[in-house]
Write a protein that holds these residues in place. Structure first.
Motif, short mmCIF file in Angstrom:
data_model
loop_
_atom_site.label_atom_id
_atom_site.label_comp_id
_atom_site.label_asym_id
_atom_site.label_seq_id
_atom_site.Cartn_x
_atom_site.Cartn_y
_atom_site.Cartn_z
N ALA A 145 41.64 44.63 72.24
CA ALA A 145 39.87 44.61 72.08
C ALA A 145 40.88 42.72 71.85
O ALA A 145 39.29 41.54 71.59
CB ALA A 145 39.34 44.91 71.53
N SER A 146 41.18 42.02 70.68
CA SER A 146 41.50 41.05 70.06
C SER A 146 42.09 39.76 71.22
O SER A 146 41.57 38.62 70.45
CB SER A 146 42.15 40.53 68.92
N LEU A 147 42.43 40.15 72.26
CA LEU A 147 43.69 39.73 73.00
C LEU A 147 42.63 39.35 74.29
O LEU A 147 42.53 37.95 74.32
CB LEU A 147 44.48 40.03 73.34
N ILE A 148 41.41 39.70 74.61
CA ILE A 148 40.04 39.82 75.47
C ILE A 148 39.50 39.44 75.06
O ILE A 148 38.81 38.39 75.39
CB ILE A 148 40.00 40.79 76.32
N GLY A 149 38.47 39.60 74.04
CA GLY A 149 37.47 38.45 73.23
C GLY A 149 38.28 37.50 73.01
O GLY A 149 37.02 36.08 72.89
N GLY A 150 39.21 36.95 72.13
CA GLY A 150 39.81 35.79 71.86
C GLY A 150 39.67 34.75 73.99
O GLY A 150 39.85 33.51 73.32
N THR A 151 39.67 34.97 75.10
CA THR A 151 39.05 34.36 75.89
C THR A 151 37.83 34.22 76.31
O THR A 151 37.17 32.97 77.20
CB THR A 151 39.51 35.78 77.39
N ILE A 152 36.74 34.34 75.40
CA ILE A 152 36.13 33.94 75.24
C ILE A 152 35.33 32.37 74.85
O ILE A 152 33.59 32.02 75.26
CB ILE A 152 34.64 34.93 74.70
N THR A 153 36.05 31.59 74.65
CA THR A 153 35.90 30.79 73.54
C THR A 153 37.10 29.80 73.32
O THR A 153 37.83 30.36 73.77
CB THR A 153 35.55 30.31 72.28
N GLN A 154 36.95 28.40 73.76
CA GLN A 154 38.53 27.49 73.51
C GLN A 154 38.74 27.61 72.50
O GLN A 154 40.43 27.68 72.30
CB GLN A 154 37.56 26.01 73.52
N ILE A 155 38.54 28.41 70.87
CA ILE A 155 39.18 28.16 69.94
C ILE A 155 39.82 29.72 69.72
O ILE A 155 40.61 30.13 68.77
CB ILE A 155 38.62 28.03 68.71
N GLY A 156 39.68 30.48 70.59
CA GLY A 156 39.44 32.42 70.04
C GLY A 156 41.46 32.68 70.03
O GLY A 156 41.45 33.25 69.60
N THR A 157 41.95 32.18 71.71
CA THR A 157 43.52 32.54 71.77
C THR A 157 43.83 30.81 71.61
O THR A 157 43.91 30.31 72.50
CB THR A 157 43.58 32.93 72.71
N SER A 158 45.31 31.00 72.17
CA SER A 158 46.33 29.78 71.78
C SER A 158 46.17 29.29 72.97
O SER A 158 46.64 27.95 73.52
CB SER A 158 47.41 30.10 71.45
N PRO A 159 46.79 30.11 74.43
CA PRO A 159 46.25 29.47 75.79
C PRO A 159 44.95 28.81 75.96
O PRO A 159 44.97 28.07 77.00
CB PRO A 159 46.34 31.29 76.55
N ASN A 160 43.89 29.00 75.54
CA ASN A 160 42.55 28.57 76.01
C ASN A 160 42.92 27.04 75.51
O ASN A 160 42.02 26.32 76.17
CB ASN A 160 41.65 28.88 75.33
N LEU A 161 43.32 26.96 74.16
CA LEU A 161 43.47 25.84 73.51
C LEU A 161 44.38 24.62 74.24
O LEU A 161 43.92 23.58 74.65
CB LEU A 161 43.20 25.86 71.88
N LEU A 162 46.14 25.67 74.95
CA LEU A 162 47.00 24.57 75.57
C LEU A 162 46.09 24.27 77.02
O LEU A 162 46.22 23.11 77.51
CB LEU A 162 47.85 25.36 75.59
N ILE A 163 45.43 25.18 77.31
CA ILE A 163 44.71 25.06 78.53
C ILE A 163 43.82 23.84 78.56
O ILE A 163 44.00 22.69 79.94
CB ILE A 163 44.63 26.34 79.85
N SER A 164 42.89 23.62 77.82
CA SER A 164 42.41 22.59 77.52
C SER A 164 42.90 21.26 77.52
O SER A 164 42.83 20.26 78.31
CB SER A 164 41.62 23.02 76.49
N THR A 165 44.13 20.95 76.84
CA THR A 165 45.37 19.79 77.02
C THR A 165 46.07 19.89 78.76
O THR A 165 45.89 18.92 78.77
CB THR A 165 46.37 20.00 76.00
N VAL A 166 46.17 20.22 78.87
CA VAL A 166 46.77 20.67 80.52
C VAL A 166 45.44 19.63 81.37
O VAL A 166 46.12 19.15 82.22
CB VAL A 166 47.25 21.70 81.43
N ARG A 167 44.31 20.57 81.25
CA ARG A 167 43.27 19.85 81.64
C ARG A 167 43.32 18.51 81.24
O ARG A 167 42.66 17.51 82.28
CB ARG A 167 42.00 20.58 82.12
N GLN A 168 43.11 18.09 80.21
CA GLN A 168 43.29 16.22 79.65
C GLN A 168 43.94 15.56 80.96
O GLN A 168 43.99 14.55 81.53
CB GLN A 168 43.27 16.42 78.64
#
Length: 595
Positions: A145-168
């Motif tokens: 639940a903690s893993l899937i919940g982290g996908t809701i926002t940019q700061i919930g999980t490291s992959p979301n933060l990192l993919i934002s850098t890749v999109r840049q």
């Protein structure tokens, strides 16, 4: 060889070797990452002037700051109290797991999912113990639940933060804070519903490793609590006090009328100014003190004459054979006056007592909780001939900070949402604020920052950049594009999502994002699609590591306490992964069209 340049072969060899060491798991992952970075520098594929760009990347600041804020929220105890109230009258495992999973998932969207899981694990273990169930049926659902919940926002999980850098790098602009919610929120709701019933797929005979408290069993502590004017227990009865503690606290005596000691019955009323002698284990005492707004007798009587930046701390210690305390009491030894420490609680094996704490006569083997100024406490227990126990974070003598840390986090989220500040600046400011507002000590703040994780990420960033610079990501992307060209767009997107989900269990999710992110951009460009859905697929797949315990630290965190085996994770993780794959793909396409 195979049409590869020397630099490409070197880059591939370094990454494959690094993956092998990650899977082997003989050396720490941060050491492996540092070794891979050094090898990449030596091979010339990472220029020396760019070797340490990862340590200055904003994602490092964001993760460190989020961990500090998460620790401050956990320390406040407000979420622990809320969870207890939510579960007070819930007695079926499905309902308990559903409520806990929903709470963990929701909080993981706004607090680093590692910190969220750390907050709720003790609660889940306690719920399991009271329900006479194995913790194994609670802990893995909470981790997922903690893993899937982290996908809701940019700061919930490291992959979301990192993919934002890749999109840049790919598109020229990073993702925004809530761009992920269109996919993450509905998937989280489905996952919570599944986990509330899917726990039945887990083996029920697993026994977790004992906690620090269980490995070192201590008889219930005896301490004294003061009924203050603000306490809701004023005017209530002894039975109400024990009920407020959910049966985990025993009232041994009530002291009133100038020091008279009474052995009370459950119907005895409690008045403002009463001193209640209670016996319980530390976490139950801490919960009662916070919930009923009680004061620990003597806990606020230390005069701070110097060291203005010093902080009050508590420590557990055993009375040694040479201790000058033996045969003495805190009162006749003048413990506070001579050593500037308070005795908050004592424990003696095989004996329950109702006498005043200040008249307790110490013996060899007694366990005592002392409160004092942090800078002097270690030397003081040495002078007293006490043997310190491992820090169990008992929290006695510390004030719960209520909603202040949550308010700081909320302000940061609002400022970030309205683009008043960047994500890095917003969370850096939040971390500084909780420290300045004394919601967390500097010592705890530094301990909250997970150095090995930050070193891992900082080492992987230049390695990932080297894969792009040498053309390896273009090569992999071209081959995947060839496969994708033969299938419809939704199938190509599903293939990218599945690739991320398959790779992540055998590799740290941050490494998987940094490897697959640029590949996703190449695939999308080669097939003539927008890059965003493919980047989202990588982030989602790398965040949803449900198949093994080694891809994400949250899975590792529950493995010992849950008593899980390596093969237990796929029992619950495989059907959840299929839900993410078959529901997540159309959700991504709906939110982020291919064309």
């Amino acid at each position: 060889m195979f049409g590869l340049t020397a630099d490409q072969m070197a880059a591939i060899a370094i990454v494959v070797t690094m993956l092998g060491f990650f899977i082997w798991d003989r050396w720490r992952y941060d050491v492996v990452a540092l070794g891979a970075l050094l090898a990449a520098i030596a091979a010339g594929i990472v220029p020396q002037d760019k070797a340490f760009v990862g340590f200055s990347d904003q994602v490092i600041v964001v993760i460190a700051a989020v961990l500090v804020v998460s620790k401050a929220i956990a320390r406040s105890g407000v979420l622990d109290r809320l969870a207890r109230r939510l579960l007070k009258n819930v007695d079926t495992p499905s309902a308990q797991i559903g409520i806990l999973a929903a709470a963990v998932a929701l909080l993981s969207a706004f607090v680093k999912n590692v910190g969220t899981l750390g907050i709720f694990m003790p609660i889940a273990i306690q719920v399991a113990r009271r329900s006479k169930q194995s913790p194994s049926i609670y802990l893995m659902p909470l981790a997922f639940a903690s893993l899937i919940g982290g996908t809701i926002t940019q700061i919930g999980t490291s992959p979301n933060l990192l993919i934002s850098t890749v999109r840049q790098d790919v598109v020229g602009e990073p993702f925004r804070l809530f761009d992920y919610a269109w996919v993450g929120l509905p998937l989280t709701v489905l996952a919570v519903v599944f986990l509330a019933f899917g726990w039945r797929l887990l083996p029920k005979d697993r026994k977790g490793a004992p906690t620090a408290e269980e490995r070192f069993s201590i008889e219930d502590y005896t301490t004294e609590l003061v009924i203050g004017e603000k306490s809701p227990l004023a005017g209530k009865t002894v039975g109400d006090l024990e009920k407020a503690a959910e049966g985990d606290v025993v009232v041994a005596a009530v002291i009133r009328e100038g020091g008279h000691n009474y052995i009370p019955s459950p119907h005895w009323p409690l008045y403002v100014g009463d001193i209640v002698t209670v016996q319980a284990e530390p976490s139950a005492l801490k919960h009662l003190v916070d919930e009923a707004k009680l004061d620990l007798a003597h806990a606020r009587e230390l005069a701070k004459t110097e060291g203005e930046q010093d902080e009050l701390a508590t420590i557990e210690a055993v009375v040694g054979a040479d201790s000058p305390l033996i045969g003495r009491t805190p009162r006749n030894f003048a413990l506070r006056q001579r050593y500037d420490v308070n005795a908050l609680a004592v424990s003696r094996a095989g004996r329950r007592r109702s006498a005043r704490l200040q008249t307790h006569e110490f013996q060899v083997g007694d366990v005592v909780v002392l409160q004092g100024w942090e800078k002097n406490l270690q030397s003081t227990i040495g002078d007293l001939g006490l043997l310190p126990l491992a820090d169990r974070a008992i929290g006695l003598g510390t004030t719960s900070q209520g909603l202040v840390s949550l308010a700081v986090l909320a302000v940061a989220m609002i400022l970030i949402s309205f683009k008043a500040v960047t994500v890095a600046v917003g969370f850096f400011a939040a971390a500084v604020a909780v420290i300045l507002l004394k919601q967390i000590s500097l010592k705890d703040a530094y301990e909250a920052i997970e150095g090995p994780v930050l070193v891992l990420l900082a080492s992987l960033i230049p390695i990932a950049q080297s894969l792009q610079a040498t053309g390896v990501t273009d090569l992999i992307g071209h081959n995947m594009a060839v496969l994708g060209a033969a299938v419809p767009g939704y199938a190509a997107l599903a293939m990218m999502l599945a690739s991320a989900m398959i790779l992540t269990p055998f590799l740290n999710n941050a490494a998987a994002v940094l490897m697959l992110g640029p590949v996703a951009g190449v695939v999308a460009k080669s097939l003539g699609y927008n890059a965003d859905p493919f980047l989202m697929a990588v982030a989602l797949g790398c965040a949803c590591d449900f198949l093994t315990p080694i891809g994400h630290q949250n899975n590792l965190l529950v493995m010992g306490p849950g008593g899980y085996r390596f093969g237990d994770f796929w029992r619950l993780g495989l059907p959840l992964s299929l839900i993410v794959l078959f529901i997540g793909t159309p959700l991504i396409m709906l939110a982020w069209p291919l064309n």
